[in-house]
Design a protein around this motif. Structure first.
Motif, short mmCIF file in Angstrom:
data_model
loop_
_atom_site.label_atom_id
_atom_site.label_comp_id
_atom_site.label_asym_id
_atom_site.label_seq_id
_atom_site.Cartn_x
_atom_site.Cartn_y
_atom_site.Cartn_z
N LEU A 74 0.81 -1.21 0.00
CA LEU A 74 0.00 0.00 0.00
C LEU A 74 0.86 1.27 0.00
O LEU A 74 0.51 2.26 -0.66
N ARG A 75 1.98 1.24 0.70
CA ARG A 75 2.88 2.40 0.68
C ARG A 75 3.46 2.60 -0.72
O ARG A 75 3.57 3.73 -1.20
N ALA A 76 3.84 1.51 -1.38
CA ALA A 76 4.38 1.61 -2.75
C ALA A 76 3.34 2.16 -3.71
O ALA A 76 3.64 3.02 -4.55
N VAL A 77 2.10 1.71 -3.57
CA VAL A 77 1.02 2.21 -4.42
C VAL A 77 0.82 3.71 -4.18
O VAL A 77 0.68 4.49 -5.12
N GLU A 78 0.81 4.09 -2.91
CA GLU A 78 0.62 5.51 -2.57
C GLU A 78 1.76 6.36 -3.14
O GLU A 78 1.52 7.45 -3.68
N GLU A 79 2.99 5.87 -3.04
CA GLU A 79 4.14 6.61 -3.58
C GLU A 79 4.03 6.82 -5.08
O GLU A 79 4.52 7.81 -5.61
N GLU A 80 3.38 5.91 -5.76
CA GLU A 80 3.19 6.02 -7.21
C GLU A 80 1.89 6.71 -7.58
O GLU A 80 1.55 6.81 -8.75
N ASP A 81 1.15 7.14 -6.57
CA ASP A 81 -0.12 7.83 -6.76
C ASP A 81 -1.08 7.00 -7.62
O ASP A 81 -1.68 7.48 -8.57
N ARG A 82 -1.19 5.74 -7.26
CA ARG A 82 -2.07 4.81 -7.99
C ARG A 82 -3.24 4.42 -7.09
O ARG A 82 -3.13 4.42 -5.87
N THR A 90 -8.22 -4.79 1.91
CA THR A 90 -7.42 -5.93 2.37
C THR A 90 -6.55 -5.52 3.55
O THR A 90 -6.45 -6.25 4.54
N GLY A 91 -5.92 -4.36 3.45
CA GLY A 91 -5.08 -3.87 4.55
C GLY A 91 -5.88 -3.70 5.83
O GLY A 91 -5.42 -4.07 6.91
N ALA A 92 -7.08 -3.14 5.72
CA ALA A 92 -7.92 -2.95 6.89
C ALA A 92 -8.29 -4.29 7.53
O ALA A 92 -8.30 -4.42 8.76
N LEU A 93 -8.58 -5.27 6.70
CA LEU A 93 -8.92 -6.60 7.21
C LEU A 93 -7.75 -7.20 8.00
O LEU A 93 -7.92 -7.67 9.12
N TRP A 94 -6.55 -7.16 7.41
CA TRP A 94 -5.39 -7.76 8.08
C TRP A 94 -5.01 -6.98 9.34
O TRP A 94 -4.63 -7.58 10.35
N GLU A 95 -5.13 -5.67 9.31
CA GLU A 95 -4.84 -4.88 10.52
C GLU A 95 -5.81 -5.25 11.64
O GLU A 95 -5.40 -5.41 12.79
#
Length: 116
Positions: A74-82, A90-95
């Motif tokens: 998710l950080r990589a996606v955010e850095e690429e503004d995608r 998915t991130g919320a579920l795993w957290e």
């Protein structure tokens, strides 16, 4: 923010492939890796029969590590503004799962999702 490409499938694999292509990865290689790694569905071929259905939950990978890996993506996606709507969910579920049962085997996510 760039708009979501209209042709990629709205699925985790489709989202990952779209992101990979946006940072220069080869689609054929990504598909081969995803297919070999779980495209055949490791969940139905291994995780459900050997861990979920038996109640064993001992695949050897923790929910804490899964949470870390998803957050790296998710950080990589955010850095690429995608965009990553499925990734964010998915991130919320795993957290949530890691907060409820820190260090649990990642196959226990099924009972977590079910509310057990």
């Amino acid at each position: 923010m760039p708009s979501t490409p209209p042709t990629w499938p709205r699925s985790p694999a489709g989202e990952a492939i779209a992101f990979g292509r946006s940072v220069g990865l080869d689609m054929a290689t990504m598909v081969e890796v995803l297919d070999g790694a779980g495209g055949r569905s490791a969940a139905t071929n291994d995780k459900f029969p050997n861990h979920v259905l038996t109640g064993r939950y001992a695949a050897g990978f923790t929910n804490t590590l899964m949470t870390k890996d998803v957050q790296l993506y998710l950080r990589a996606v955010e850095e690429e503004d995608r965009p990553s709507p499925i990734g964010a969910a998915t991130g919320a579920l795993w957290e949530s799962f890691a907060a409820k049962e820190p260090g649990a085997d990642f196959t226990r996510v099924f009972p977590h999702v079910e509310g057990a």
